[in-house]
Structure formats: C-alpha cells, structure tokens
Write an enzyme that holds these catalytic residues in place. Structure first.
Site, PDB file in Angstrom:
ATOM      1  N   ASP A   1       0.687  -1.321   0.044  1.00  0.00           N
ATOM      2  CA  ASP A   1      -0.004   0.129  -0.063  1.00  0.00           C
ATOM      3  C   ASP A   1       0.736   1.256  -0.039  1.00  0.00           C
ATOM      4  OD1 ASP A   1      -2.860   0.872   0.418  1.00  0.00           O
ATOM      5  OD2 ASP A   1      -1.909   1.876   2.000  1.00  0.00           O
TER       6      ASP A   1
ATOM      7  N   HIS B   1      -7.352  -6.596   0.480  1.00  0.00           N
ATOM      8  CA  HIS B   1      -6.326  -5.700   0.275  1.00  0.00           C
ATOM      9  C   HIS B   1      -5.301  -5.971   1.383  1.00  0.00           C
ATOM     10  CE1 HIS B   1      -4.144  -1.983  -0.228  1.00  0.00           C
ATOM     11  NE2 HIS B   1      -4.213  -1.641   1.052  1.00  0.00           N
TER      12      HIS B   1
END
Length: 336
Positions: free
Chosen positions: A107, A275
């Site tokens: 991320d 994610h």
C-alpha cells in the site's frame, strides 16, 4: 508503543531530523518491510519472523505513521512527498550499516518503495510491491469504480482541515471502517493489533501526517512521477507484484501489464485475499517472498554484509553519502 514483536529489537533512529521507529531481527541479507494505511510495522507480524530465519529483517514505521516522527505538513507537499518519505528509509538502512538491501512494501509503503527504488537504484537489489499499481497510473486512469473503491484518495487530500477534523472526532470508527471495507471475504484482523492502529490514529499528528501523505500523492508526487516517466526511467531491479484477487487492484487492473510500463523485470501473481495480503494470508505471502528474495542479485555485485541492528552510534556504521536522488534528466541505459 503498546504492542511489541517478540524476538525483534526496537530502536528509534534519527535520519536528517526525522525519527524512524524500527524493529529488527535475524541475520543474513537485509530486507526492509514498509507498511500501508492505516497501519504500522505490526502488519508484518505473521510474515517477518519467518523471513528472519535467513534474512536481517528491518520493519519500519513511515514518517507520519506509527511511532515514527511526524513533521508538520507544508503547503508545497514536500514534507510528505514519497521522495521525502523514501529518503527517511534509505537513511535508516544506511544508519544500520546497509548500503544495499531488498525492499518490500504494501500500500503506502509500496508507493514509498517504488520512489525509493527509482531515486536510488544502486541501493535496492530487488523490490516487492503488494496490492498496488503505480500512483501515476491510478491518477491518469480515474474511473467511477476507482473513485468508489478508493474514495479516501479524494477525501483525505481535501484541505481546510476537513478530513483531519472528521477523523479526529472518532479515530476508532475511521480505522475500523476503512480496514473492514478493504478486507477480503471472511477476513478479520487481530483485535490487539487493530487497537494499536487506532492508538496511533488517536494522535492528531498521525491524522495530519497521513492526510498530507495522500495530499502529496495527488500533487507533488504526481509531478515527480510524470517527470520520471517522461525521462524514460524504469525500475531496473527484479520486481515482484502480489495483489488480492478480491480487492480493487485485482478487479480493476491487469497488474502485471501495468507494471511492465514501469519496470524492466516483472513477475507476480494474485492471492485469494482482499487488500491486506500479509494479514489475510501470511503463509502465502511468506512463501512468495521467500522464493523471490532468494533470487540471484540483480546488481552483479557481492551480497551486502548484514549486521544485527544496534543503537545508533558513529562507530561501525556504513559511510554515508548525501541522500540525493538520481537526477531525472539522466536516465540509465535500459532496453527500449
């Protein structure tokens, strides 16, 4: 700090006026792991111990996050540009005695890692990026689905203190809501770790710094990325791309095809997660990283000598050169 990783040595290292909180363990080739939003280094808790069996593992909090320093955001966006955040991590590794190292980012940490590897290609021998496509590609390909899935990319950069005020009113609600929306089907995070993420976001400086991080991504980072792309620079080391098949990166992009426009040597795969790959499927992430990090060095030089992390001192540290990135106007030779 309310949660520590067993077997890891903690210290706070000063890098050009910014304190970087880090934890280290193991011995062998050095590898730096960088976290994403809204997390800190604890996101690697189920991956790092296994990597430390044959690597010197360094876990670090990004500036503005966790227990690292939180500079005051500036109007130009320099303080939280990925270039500045990358310089912190390069400086950390130099302070620990590592001229070259392997790099893994998830991320926001992956976006910092991308910039670090572009600016200091001699320092990174291989790079793994988890659940991202390049920032430049995202901003140049905004769709309705992207804006819905990544609404925080538009909310967090808003000025006039609006996101800071709203998040600060209930940090726990914000952290739980954004994590919950990005988790894969049936996944959850350890309650104690979630509380540590909330602890960090209960500090108004973390909220301000993380908003500034996203604000820079929409402004000065995009300028830097466009300049780099126009100059023809690509990542020169081997790159591993991992993404969650249940997340937007897997649904909205063809990650390997996208990364081939930004790197010379790319490989990767989807994992059956949302994610937060390292927290949802740590055995799969660990196995993929083990295989990748054992590849022969891309730099053709001897493997950097590893050292156990120690308290910062002027003795025994690797000689440091100024933390200056490669000049954009001088692209390295690469295949066309």
């Amino acid at each position: 700090m309310t949660a520590l990783l067993s077997g890891f040595e903690y210290q706070r290292v000063e890098v050009e006026g910014v304190t970087v909180n880090c934890a280290t363990a193991g011995s062998g080739p050095p590898v730096l792991l960088l976290h994403g939003y809204p997390q800190n280094h604890l996101m690697w808790r189920d991956v790092a111990p296994a990597l430390a069996e044959d690597h010197t593992v360094v876990l670090a909090d990004l500036r503005g996050y966790g227990d690292s320093g939180k500079p005051e955001p500036d109007a130009a966006g320099d303080a939280y540009s990925k270039r500045s955040m990358a310089r912190d991590q390069l400086g950390l590794m130099r302070e620990l005695g590592f001229a070259q190292f392997q790099l893994v980012g998830h991320d926001r940490g992956a976006r910092v890692s991308h910039r670090l590897t572009l600016d200091y290609p001699e320092a990174v021998t291989r790079l793994a990026v988890l659940d991202i496509v390049p920032t430049r590609h995202i901003w140049h390909n905004v769709t309705r689905d992207m804006a819905t899935a990544y609404y925080h990319w538009f909310f967090l950069p808003v000025g006039n203190g609006i996101p800071e005020q709203l998040i600060g009113a209930d940090p726990g609600f914000w952290v739980r809501s954004i994590v919950g929306a990005l988790l894969g089907q049936g996944a959850s995070l350890d309650a104690a770790v979630m509380e540590d993420y909330i602890r960090c976001f209960s500090d108004p400086r973390t909220i301000a710094g993380s908003c500034a991080d996203y604000r820079s991504a929409a402004t000065i980072d995009l300028v830097h990325d466009d300049e780099t792309f126009a100059a023809g620079h690509k990542l020169e080391c081997p790159v591993l791309v991992l993404w969650g098949s249940q997340g937007f990166v897997g649904r909205g992009y063809h990650p390997l095809s996208v990364w081939q426009d930004y790197a010379i040597d790319v490989r990767g795969e989807a994992l059956p997660t949302g994610h937060f790959l390292p927290e949802e499927a740590p055995p799969l992430v660990t196995a993929a990283l083990h295989d990748f990090l054992r590849l022969p060095s891309a730099h053709g030089s001897r493997r950097p000598r590893s050292r156990r992390c120690r308290r910062r001192s002027g003795r025994g540290a690797h000689p440091r050169s100024p933390l200056q990135p490669r000049h954009v106007g001088a692209p390295a030779d690469r295949p066309s």
